[in-house]
Write a protein that holds these residues in place. Structure first.
Motif, PDB file in Angstrom:
ATOM      1  N   ASP A  31       0.819  -1.223   0.000  1.00 17.77           N
ATOM      2  CA  ASP A  31       0.000   0.000   0.000  1.00 17.77           C
ATOM      3  C   ASP A  31       0.853   1.275   0.000  1.00 17.77           C
ATOM      4  OD1 ASP A  31       0.973   0.185   2.587  1.00 17.77           O
ATOM      5  OD2 ASP A  31      -0.991   0.039   3.557  1.00 17.77           O
ATOM      6  N   GLY A  32       2.191   1.098  -0.069  1.00 16.69           N
ATOM      7  CA  GLY A  32       3.089   2.242  -0.142  1.00 16.69           C
ATOM      8  C   GLY A  32       3.675   2.678   1.191  1.00 16.69           C
ATOM      9  N   LYS A  33       3.154   2.196   2.305  1.00 16.44           N
ATOM     10  CA  LYS A  33       3.700   2.564   3.608  1.00 16.44           C
ATOM     11  C   LYS A  33       5.141   2.077   3.725  1.00 16.44           C
ATOM     12  CE  LYS A  33      -0.651   2.206   6.080  1.00 16.44           C
ATOM     13  NZ  LYS A  33      -1.455   1.277   6.854  1.00 16.44           N
ATOM     14  N   ILE A  34       5.969   2.892   4.356  1.00 18.10           N
ATOM     15  CA  ILE A  34       7.370   2.544   4.590  1.00 18.10           C
ATOM     16  C   ILE A  34       7.497   1.946   6.000  1.00 18.10           C
ATOM     17  CG2 ILE A  34       9.747   3.422   4.787  1.00 18.10           C
ATOM     18  CD1 ILE A  34       8.578   3.481   1.924  1.00 18.10           C
ATOM     19  N   VAL A  35       8.184   0.828   6.081  1.00 21.04           N
ATOM     20  CA  VAL A  35       8.464   0.178   7.361  1.00 21.04           C
ATOM     21  C   VAL A  35       9.948   0.368   7.637  1.00 21.04           C
ATOM     22  CG1 VAL A  35       8.483  -2.004   8.623  1.00 21.04           C
ATOM     23  CG2 VAL A  35       6.661  -1.546   6.964  1.00 21.04           C
ATOM     24  N   ASP A  36      10.257   1.168   8.643  1.00 23.68           N
ATOM     25  CA  ASP A  36      11.643   1.402   9.045  1.00 23.68           C
ATOM     26  C   ASP A  36      12.039   0.404  10.122  1.00 23.68           C
ATOM     27  OD1 ASP A  36      12.315   3.698   7.474  1.00 23.68           O
ATOM     28  OD2 ASP A  36      11.000   4.887   8.780  1.00 23.68           O
ATOM     29  N   ASP A  37      13.305   0.145  10.213  1.00 25.13           N
ATOM     30  CA  ASP A  37      13.879  -0.638  11.315  1.00 25.13           C
ATOM     31  C   ASP A  37      13.173  -1.972  11.552  1.00 25.13           C
ATOM     32  OD1 ASP A  37      15.667   1.425  11.642  1.00 25.13           O
ATOM     33  OD2 ASP A  37      14.523   2.384  13.242  1.00 25.13           O
ATOM     34  N   TYR A  38      13.049  -2.767  10.503  1.00 27.87           N
ATOM     35  CA  TYR A  38      12.503  -4.119  10.642  1.00 27.87           C
ATOM     36  C   TYR A  38      13.681  -5.072  10.807  1.00 27.87           C
ATOM     37  CZ  TYR A  38       9.155  -7.846  10.404  1.00 27.87           C
ATOM     38  OH  TYR A  38       8.367  -8.906  10.731  1.00 27.87           O
ATOM     39  N   TYR A  39      13.771  -5.712  11.970  1.00 36.43           N
ATOM     40  CA  TYR A  39      14.920  -6.537  12.321  1.00 36.43           C
ATOM     41  C   TYR A  39      14.682  -7.990  11.897  1.00 36.43           C
ATOM     42  CZ  TYR A  39      16.530  -2.537  14.910  1.00 36.43           C
ATOM     43  OH  TYR A  39      16.954  -1.277  15.245  1.00 36.43           O
ATOM     44  N   VAL A  40      15.696  -8.568  11.263  1.00 33.85           N
ATOM     45  CA  VAL A  40      15.627  -9.954  10.784  1.00 33.85           C
ATOM     46  C   VAL A  40      16.865 -10.700  11.276  1.00 33.85           C
ATOM     47  CG1 VAL A  40      15.587 -11.458   8.752  1.00 33.85           C
ATOM     48  CG2 VAL A  40      14.329  -9.279   8.724  1.00 33.85           C
ATOM     49  N   LEU A  41      16.629 -11.869  11.888  1.00 29.74           N
ATOM     50  CA  LEU A  41      17.710 -12.768  12.286  1.00 29.74           C
ATOM     51  C   LEU A  41      17.954 -13.758  11.161  1.00 29.74           C
ATOM     52  CD1 LEU A  41      16.452 -13.401  15.885  1.00 29.74           C
ATOM     53  CD2 LEU A  41      18.569 -12.230  15.286  1.00 29.74           C
ATOM     54  N   GLU A  42      19.177 -13.827  10.697  1.00 30.11           N
ATOM     55  CA  GLU A  42      19.545 -14.806   9.679  1.00 30.11           C
ATOM     56  C   GLU A  42      20.312 -15.934  10.350  1.00 30.11           C
ATOM     57  OE1 GLU A  42      21.849 -12.944   6.613  1.00 30.11           O
ATOM     58  OE2 GLU A  42      20.222 -11.588   6.033  1.00 30.11           O
ATOM     59  N   TYR A  43      19.813 -17.148  10.196  1.00 33.27           N
ATOM     60  CA  TYR A  43      20.485 -18.343  10.693  1.00 33.27           C
ATOM     61  C   TYR A  43      20.693 -19.272   9.516  1.00 33.27           C
ATOM     62  CZ  TYR A  43      18.759 -17.018  15.361  1.00 33.27           C
ATOM     63  OH  TYR A  43      18.480 -16.367  16.526  1.00 33.27           O
ATOM     64  N   PRO A  44      21.635 -20.214   9.627  1.00 34.62           N
ATOM     65  CA  PRO A  44      21.707 -21.251   8.597  1.00 34.62           C
ATOM     66  C   PRO A  44      20.434 -22.098   8.661  1.00 34.62           C
ATOM     67  CG  PRO A  44      23.617 -21.351  10.090  1.00 34.62           C
ATOM     68  CD  PRO A  44      22.655 -20.367  10.669  1.00 34.62           C
ATOM     69  N   ASP A  45      20.089 -22.742   7.557  1.00 36.47           N
ATOM     70  CA  ASP A  45      18.986 -23.703   7.590  1.00 36.47           C
ATOM     71  C   ASP A  45      19.370 -24.864   8.493  1.00 36.47           C
ATOM     72  OD1 ASP A  45      17.448 -22.168   5.895  1.00 36.47           O
ATOM     73  OD2 ASP A  45      17.578 -23.535   4.194  1.00 36.47           O
ATOM     74  N   TRP A  46      18.365 -25.536   9.054  1.00 38.59           N
ATOM     75  CA  TRP A  46      18.564 -26.632   9.994  1.00 38.59           C
ATOM     76  C   TRP A  46      17.982 -27.923   9.435  1.00 38.59           C
ATOM     77  CZ3 TRP A  46      15.673 -23.152  13.898  1.00 38.59           C
ATOM     78  CH2 TRP A  46      16.529 -22.162  14.395  1.00 38.59           C
ATOM     79  N   VAL A  47      18.392 -29.029  10.046  1.00 37.97           N
ATOM     80  CA  VAL A  47      17.790 -30.337   9.769  1.00 37.97           C
ATOM     81  C   VAL A  47      17.377 -30.982  11.088  1.00 37.97           C
ATOM     82  CG1 VAL A  47      18.995 -30.800   7.596  1.00 37.97           C
ATOM     83  CG2 VAL A  47      20.074 -31.478   9.752  1.00 37.97           C
ATOM     84  N   ASN A  48      16.288 -31.751  11.032  1.00 36.98           N
ATOM     85  CA  ASN A  48      15.818 -32.553  12.159  1.00 36.98           C
ATOM     86  C   ASN A  48      15.591 -33.971  11.671  1.00 36.98           C
ATOM     87  OD1 ASN A  48      15.738 -30.541  14.090  1.00 36.98           O
ATOM     88  ND2 ASN A  48      13.597 -30.045  13.728  1.00 36.98           N
TER      89      ASN A  48
END
Length: 182
Positions: A31-48
């Motif tokens: 809708d055009g709104k700007i989202v500032d300071d969105y924090y994302v944690l990057e981890y390696p992919d996992w297996v179970n």
């Protein structure tokens, strides 16, 4: 269906380490709104792994998890190393953590731990025909107890909330459903 994807306008890394990376993004919503300071944690992919011994028992492990500061009962698993396929990683992790090798492996599901703030996926597998072929080969930060349970005991552990790791519960659910043992 409408397009709900956000457009990433910028990204800045705040922490970039082997096991965790934290970045902050600025994004534009549809809708055009700007989202500032969105924090994302990057981890390696996992297996179970929901891993069955040649006797039909399920391999479980117990280990201390410092984030929660307690010992957990879990299924074996771990991080996918760079250049590894999920299949290669699950075989390696099982050998390292338990000393077991398996006759067959089958993918059962891929899930996200927390797609709101984390980027990684967990690939889960059923492995069968497990035989102990070596001693554990743990890294310097691991102390892992290995034990086996029946399928009935595994279900009881889940129902009694004795297996608390959500991604492990989902792997167990998909494995038992696939095997017709729910």
């Amino acid at each position: 269906m409408s397009n709900l994807n956000w457009e990433k306008l910028s990204s800045k890394y705040l922490v970039k380490e082997q096991w965790a990376t934290l970045r902050v993004d600025t994004c534009r919503m549809p809708d055009g709104k700007i989202v500032d300071d969105y924090y994302v944690l990057e981890y390696p992919d996992w297996v179970n792994a929901v891993a069955f011994t040649e006797d039909g028992e399920v391999l479980l492990i117990r280990q201390y998890r410092h984030g929660a500061e307690k010992v957990f009962t879990e299924i074996p698993g771990g991080c996918i190393d760079p250049g590894e396929t999920p299949e290669e990683a699950v075989v390696r992790e099982l050998l390292e953590e338990t000393g077991y090798a398996f006759d067959t492996l089958e993918p059962i599901c891929t899930v996200y731990a927390n797609p709101s703030t984390s980027s990684n996926r967990t690939h889960s597998f059923i492995l069968t025909g497990g035989k102990k072929v070596q001693e554990q080969d743990l890294d310097g930060k691991e102390e892992i107890e290995v034990f086996t349970v029946s399928v009935a005991e595994l279900k009881e552990l889940v129902l009694q909330n004795k297996i608390e790791q959500a991604l492990h519960i989902s792997s167990i659910f998909f494995a038992l459903a696939k095997l017709g043992k729910l």
